[in-house]
Scaffold this motif. Structure first.
Motif, PDB file in Angstrom:
ATOM      1  N   LYS A  73       0.905  -0.873   0.006  1.00  0.00           N
ATOM      2  CA  LYS A  73       0.179  -0.428   0.205  1.00  0.00           C
ATOM      3  C   LYS A  73       1.011   1.280   0.042  1.00  0.00           C
ATOM      4  CE  LYS A  73      -3.475   3.300   2.255  1.00  0.00           C
ATOM      5  NZ  LYS A  73      -4.232   2.139   3.818  1.00  0.00           N
ATOM      6  N   MET A  74       2.323   1.033   1.128  1.00  0.00           N
ATOM      7  CA  MET A  74       2.457   2.327   1.120  1.00  0.00           C
ATOM      8  C   MET A  74       3.587   2.694  -0.066  1.00  0.00           C
ATOM      9  SD  MET A  74       2.440   3.795   3.921  1.00  0.00           S
ATOM     10  CE  MET A  74       0.543   3.140   3.815  1.00  0.00           C
ATOM     11  N   GLU A  77       1.292   4.398  -2.973  1.00  0.00           N
ATOM     12  CA  GLU A  77       1.025   5.578  -2.725  1.00  0.00           C
ATOM     13  C   GLU A  77       2.428   6.026  -3.396  1.00  0.00           C
ATOM     14  OE1 GLU A  77      -0.464   8.580   0.070  1.00  0.00           O
ATOM     15  OE2 GLU A  77      -0.638   6.353   0.540  1.00  0.00           O
ATOM     16  N   TYR A  78       3.142   6.217  -2.269  1.00  0.00           N
ATOM     17  CA  TYR A  78       4.366   7.151  -2.935  1.00  0.00           C
ATOM     18  C   TYR A  78       5.505   7.053  -3.926  1.00  0.00           C
ATOM     19  CZ  TYR A  78       3.191   9.187   1.926  1.00  0.00           C
ATOM     20  OH  TYR A  78       2.381   9.625   3.056  1.00  0.00           O
ATOM     21  N   LYS A  80       4.205   6.963  -6.877  1.00  0.00           N
ATOM     22  CA  LYS A  80       4.019   8.406  -7.669  1.00  0.00           C
ATOM     23  C   LYS A  80       4.964   9.261  -7.768  1.00  0.00           C
ATOM     24  CE  LYS A  80      -0.406   6.381  -7.242  1.00  0.00           C
ATOM     25  NZ  LYS A  80      -2.157   6.920  -6.182  1.00  0.00           N
ATOM     26  N   LYS A  83       4.222  14.383  -4.513  1.00  0.00           N
ATOM     27  CA  LYS A  83       4.012  15.184  -3.583  1.00  0.00           C
ATOM     28  C   LYS A  83       4.460  16.924  -3.399  1.00  0.00           C
ATOM     29  CE  LYS A  83       2.342  11.394  -1.344  1.00  0.00           C
ATOM     30  NZ  LYS A  83       1.098  11.028  -1.233  1.00  0.00           N
ATOM     31  N   GLY A 150       2.160  13.381   3.613  1.00  0.00           N
ATOM     32  CA  GLY A 150       1.498  12.619   4.462  1.00  0.00           C
ATOM     33  C   GLY A 150       1.121  12.839   6.357  1.00  0.00           C
ATOM     34  N   TYR A 214      12.066   4.693   1.197  1.00  0.00           N
ATOM     35  CA  TYR A 214      11.645   5.963   0.067  1.00  0.00           C
ATOM     36  C   TYR A 214      12.477   6.699  -0.662  1.00  0.00           C
ATOM     37  CZ  TYR A 214       9.220  10.107  -0.707  1.00  0.00           C
ATOM     38  OH  TYR A 214       8.108  11.894  -0.903  1.00  0.00           O
TER      39      TYR A 214
END
Length: 302
Positions: A73-74, A77-78, A80, A83, A150, A214
């Motif tokens: 999930k993380m 989302e990240y 992409k 931010k 986030g 990340y």
């Protein structure tokens, strides 16, 4: 290379040793202190201290919640990278107010730690400029704690990392709490190899989600020209079960084995350069901005 000896009066002496010119230097002269800024041993998660209880609770929550589903999930989302757009140095400055709750050794702002690490490596390895820059940016993923990213909880950003999708190794700090992780009793995930295969390469392994993974995604997807060893350090510098306890080596490729040598060099500086000694940011900033321009675009997607 150099080794450090502590004399009877407490001072430190460096002693030079001959080595071959092509030998990979495992000790560039950095003197490892005996205790952290609290007067305790480094990475001592059991000693009674003002931070011990909070650090242990951090790992309890971390180990319960870092599952295969959560990591997927993380990452979804990240990866992409939608931010914000900003430079490496802008990101460094965002960390000024961040304190890592999982760290039993230091409670200084993160920008201080980044520069302490980078400057210590720069002194001992002056010709490896990629390693200086890697040290500067290795923790930038901690901006996940910032509202613009986030404002993830600490347990999803910092702390030691480990593979998910296979058995949790007992060498992981506070491993006793994994019994409460939903993956612990899942037969697809709780064997030695789990969803992986022998020597599959760490690139193909899902690591627990946090600032390491990340920042690795940010660097890779923004087209950095850092060598593979630099990316390896960024992604696995918190993977202590591997580079301290030699767990999970059965998942490593030949390239991983070579890059691990550099990570073990880096780790000494990452861990033991933490101190109350302040770095003159404005004095060293021009040097690191030159390195950023060499290895990264001016603006990065985060």
């Amino acid at each position: 290379f150099y080794i450090c000896l502590r004399t009877e009066n407490g001072s430190q002496e460096q002693i030079s040793k001959n080595r071959g010119e092509t030998e990979l230097v495992l000790d560039g002269g950095f003197c490892i202190p005996h205790t952290n800024s609290y007067g305790h041993n480094f990475r001592d998660y059991d000693v009674e201290s003002e931070r011990q209880q909070g650090v242990e609770n951090f790992y309890r929550v971390n180990h319960i919640n870092q599952t295969v589903d959560f990591v997927k999930k993380m990452r979804g989302e990240y990866e992409k990278l939608d931010k914000i757009e900003m430079s490496i140095w802008d990101c460094c400055e965002l960390l000024n107010e961040v304190i890592d709750e999982s760290d039993p050794d230091l409670d200084e702002p993160q920008i201080e730690h980044l520069l302490q690490t980078a400057e210590a490596i720069r002194k001992d390895y002056p010709d490896q400029d990629w390693l200086h820059l890697t040290a500067l940016i290795h923790d930038l993923g901690k901006v996940l704690l910032h509202p613009s990213f986030g404002e993830l909880p600490q347990w999803a950003v910092v702390g030691d990392t480990f593979p998910v999708g296979c058995a949790f190794d007992q060498s992981i700090v506070h491993s006793k709490y994994f019994v409460q992780n939903p993956d612990y009793n899942n037969p697809a995930y709780n064997t030695k190899y789990g969803i992986y295969s022998e020597n599959c390469g760490l690139d193909n392994v899902m690591m627990s989600w946090g600032h390491d993974d990340y920042m690795y995604l940010v660097a890779k997807e923004n087209g950095t020209t850092l060598p593979s060893a630099g990316l390896f350090i960024i992604r696995y510098h918190s993977f202590y079960a591997l580079h301290k306890s030699e767990a999970y080596k059965h998942l490593m490729s030949e390239e991983d084995v070579e890059n691990l040598k550099w990570l073990q060099i880096f780790n000494k500086y990452d861990l033991y350069s933490k101190s109350k000694v302040r770095v003159d940011v404005e004095k060293v900033k021009p040097y690191y901005e030159t390195l950023i321009d060499k290895y990264f675009p001016a603006k990065l997607r985060w």
